[in-house]
Design a protein around this motif. Structure first.
Motif, PDB file in Angstrom:
ATOM      1  N   UNK A  11       0.830  -1.208   0.000  1.00  0.00           N
ATOM      2  CA  UNK A  11       0.000   0.000   0.000  1.00  0.00           C
ATOM      3  C   UNK A  11       0.863   1.257   0.000  1.00  0.00           C
ATOM      4  N   UNK A  12       1.938   1.254   0.783  1.00  0.00           N
ATOM      5  CA  UNK A  12       2.840   2.407   0.825  1.00  0.00           C
ATOM      6  C   UNK A  12       3.498   2.642  -0.528  1.00  0.00           C
ATOM      7  N   UNK A  13       4.048   1.574  -1.121  1.00  0.00           N
ATOM      8  CA  UNK A  13       4.683   1.720  -2.429  1.00  0.00           C
ATOM      9  C   UNK A  13       3.670   2.120  -3.504  1.00  0.00           C
ATOM     10  N   UNK A  14       2.466   1.564  -3.447  1.00  0.00           N
ATOM     11  CA  UNK A  14       1.422   1.924  -4.412  1.00  0.00           C
ATOM     12  C   UNK A  14       1.036   3.388  -4.279  1.00  0.00           C
ATOM     13  N   UNK A  15       0.813   3.830  -3.044  1.00  0.00           N
ATOM     14  CA  UNK A  15       0.456   5.227  -2.794  1.00  0.00           C
ATOM     15  C   UNK A  15       1.555   6.170  -3.286  1.00  0.00           C
ATOM     16  N   UNK A  16       2.796   5.841  -2.961  1.00  0.00           N
ATOM     17  CA  UNK A  16       3.906   6.692  -3.385  1.00  0.00           C
ATOM     18  C   UNK A  16       4.054   6.724  -4.903  1.00  0.00           C
ATOM     19  N   UNK A  17       3.774   5.614  -5.566  1.00  0.00           N
ATOM     20  CA  UNK A  17       3.901   5.622  -7.025  1.00  0.00           C
ATOM     21  C   UNK A  17       2.843   6.517  -7.656  1.00  0.00           C
ATOM     22  N   UNK A  18       1.649   6.563  -7.081  1.00  0.00           N
ATOM     23  CA  UNK A  18       0.620   7.485  -7.587  1.00  0.00           C
ATOM     24  C   UNK A  18       1.057   8.928  -7.357  1.00  0.00           C
ATOM     25  N   UNK A  19       1.570   9.204  -6.165  1.00  0.00           N
ATOM     26  CA  UNK A  19       2.038  10.563  -5.847  1.00  0.00           C
ATOM     27  C   UNK A  19       3.191  10.962  -6.768  1.00  0.00           C
ATOM     28  N   UNK A  41       9.295   8.083 -15.343  1.00  0.00           N
ATOM     29  CA  UNK A  41       8.086   7.263 -15.495  1.00  0.00           C
ATOM     30  C   UNK A  41       8.398   5.770 -15.409  1.00  0.00           C
ATOM     31  N   UNK A  42       9.582   5.349 -15.871  1.00  0.00           N
ATOM     32  CA  UNK A  42       9.986   3.944 -15.746  1.00  0.00           C
ATOM     33  C   UNK A  42      10.061   3.572 -14.262  1.00  0.00           C
ATOM     34  N   UNK A  43      10.661   4.438 -13.461  1.00  0.00           N
ATOM     35  CA  UNK A  43      10.737   4.187 -12.023  1.00  0.00           C
ATOM     36  C   UNK A  43       9.360   4.059 -11.399  1.00  0.00           C
ATOM     37  N   UNK A  44       8.453   4.956 -11.787  1.00  0.00           N
ATOM     38  CA  UNK A  44       7.090   4.934 -11.251  1.00  0.00           C
ATOM     39  C   UNK A  44       6.375   3.645 -11.660  1.00  0.00           C
ATOM     40  N   UNK A  45       6.497   3.265 -12.931  1.00  0.00           N
ATOM     41  CA  UNK A  45       5.819   2.052 -13.419  1.00  0.00           C
ATOM     42  C   UNK A  45       6.320   0.810 -12.692  1.00  0.00           C
ATOM     43  N   UNK A  46       7.636   0.647 -12.598  1.00  0.00           N
ATOM     44  CA  UNK A  46       8.175  -0.537 -11.946  1.00  0.00           C
ATOM     45  C   UNK A  46       7.804  -0.557 -10.465  1.00  0.00           C
ATOM     46  N   UNK A  47       7.761   0.601  -9.856  1.00  0.00           N
ATOM     47  CA  UNK A  47       7.356   0.666  -8.454  1.00  0.00           C
ATOM     48  C   UNK A  47       5.907   0.194  -8.321  1.00  0.00           C
ATOM     49  N   UNK A  48       5.016   0.666  -9.190  1.00  0.00           N
ATOM     50  CA  UNK A  48       3.611   0.265  -9.105  1.00  0.00           C
ATOM     51  C   UNK A  48       3.433  -1.211  -9.434  1.00  0.00           C
ATOM     52  N   UNK A  49       4.108  -1.694 -10.470  1.00  0.00           N
ATOM     53  CA  UNK A  49       3.988  -3.112 -10.824  1.00  0.00           C
ATOM     54  C   UNK A  49       4.330  -3.995  -9.622  1.00  0.00           C
ATOM     55  N   UNK A  50       5.413  -3.666  -8.966  1.00  0.00           N
ATOM     56  CA  UNK A  50       5.867  -4.508  -7.866  1.00  0.00           C
ATOM     57  C   UNK A  50       5.065  -4.271  -6.590  1.00  0.00           C
ATOM     58  N   UNK A  51       4.482  -3.093  -6.442  1.00  0.00           N
ATOM     59  CA  UNK A  51       3.551  -2.863  -5.331  1.00  0.00           C
ATOM     60  C   UNK A  51       2.325  -3.763  -5.504  1.00  0.00           C
ATOM     61  N   UNK A  52       1.841  -3.869  -6.727  1.00  0.00           N
ATOM     62  CA  UNK A  52       0.692  -4.738  -6.998  1.00  0.00           C
ATOM     63  C   UNK A  52       1.048  -6.199  -6.727  1.00  0.00           C
ATOM     64  N   UNK A  53       2.244  -6.605  -7.145  1.00  0.00           N
ATOM     65  CA  UNK A  53       2.678  -7.985  -6.878  1.00  0.00           C
ATOM     66  C   UNK A  53       2.723  -8.236  -5.368  1.00  0.00           C
ATOM     67  N   UNK A  54       3.294  -7.316  -4.611  1.00  0.00           N
ATOM     68  CA  UNK A  54       3.345  -7.476  -3.159  1.00  0.00           C
ATOM     69  C   UNK A  54       1.933  -7.553  -2.573  1.00  0.00           C
ATOM     70  N   UNK A  55       1.024  -6.745  -3.094  1.00  0.00           N
ATOM     71  CA  UNK A  55      -0.351  -6.760  -2.611  1.00  0.00           C
ATOM     72  C   UNK A  55      -1.007  -8.122  -2.857  1.00  0.00           C
ATOM     73  N   UNK A  56      -0.850  -8.632  -4.058  1.00  0.00           N
ATOM     74  CA  UNK A  56      -1.402  -9.953  -4.391  1.00  0.00           C
ATOM     75  C   UNK A  56      -0.779 -11.020  -3.496  1.00  0.00           C
TER      76      UNK A  56
END
Length: 122
Positions: A11-19, A41-56
């Protein structure tokens, strides 16, 4: 690693990637070159992708190796955050070159996390 910690980290990584994504799209759009913005944007995308993986993984927590969590978490920090630092420092004319070698280490940790996930599946 507990399920709650994995979900909170995601959740923290996902929130930060949106910000960070919004920051890049709006505030930095005027100060960064197209190439710098693309790198950010590459940094943001990879951060969100892996935040989603951690969430799952957190919601499907069963016999998860803590090494997977740590590889993804440290990988995100080293990969994405080094990109943010490189881009932002470069835009100020004082590129923090020591961050350059950190990015691939973070990427390697992300790959190892995926490999460990694959191994964990069997």
């Amino acid at each position: 690693m507990t399920q709650d910690i994995i979900i909170a980290t995601a959740a923290l990584f996902g929130m930060l990637s949106v910000i960070f994504g919004a920051f890049g799209a709006h505030a930095l759009k005027k100060t960064l070159s197209a190439e710098q913005l693309q790198s950010f944007e590459v940094g943001v995308k990879y951060q969100m992708y892996h935040a989603i993986v951690l969430l799952v993984l957190g919601f499907n927590y069963t016999n998860l190796s803590p090494a997977i969590y740590w590889c993804f978490t440290i990988g995100i920090l080293l990969f994405s955050f080094s990109i943010y630092g490189l881009v932002l420092s470069d835009s100020r004319g004082k590129k923090l070159r020591f961050l350059g070698p950190i990015t691939p280490i973070g990427g390697l940790l992300l790959v190892i996390g995926w490999l460990l996930l694959l191994i964990n599946a069997f």
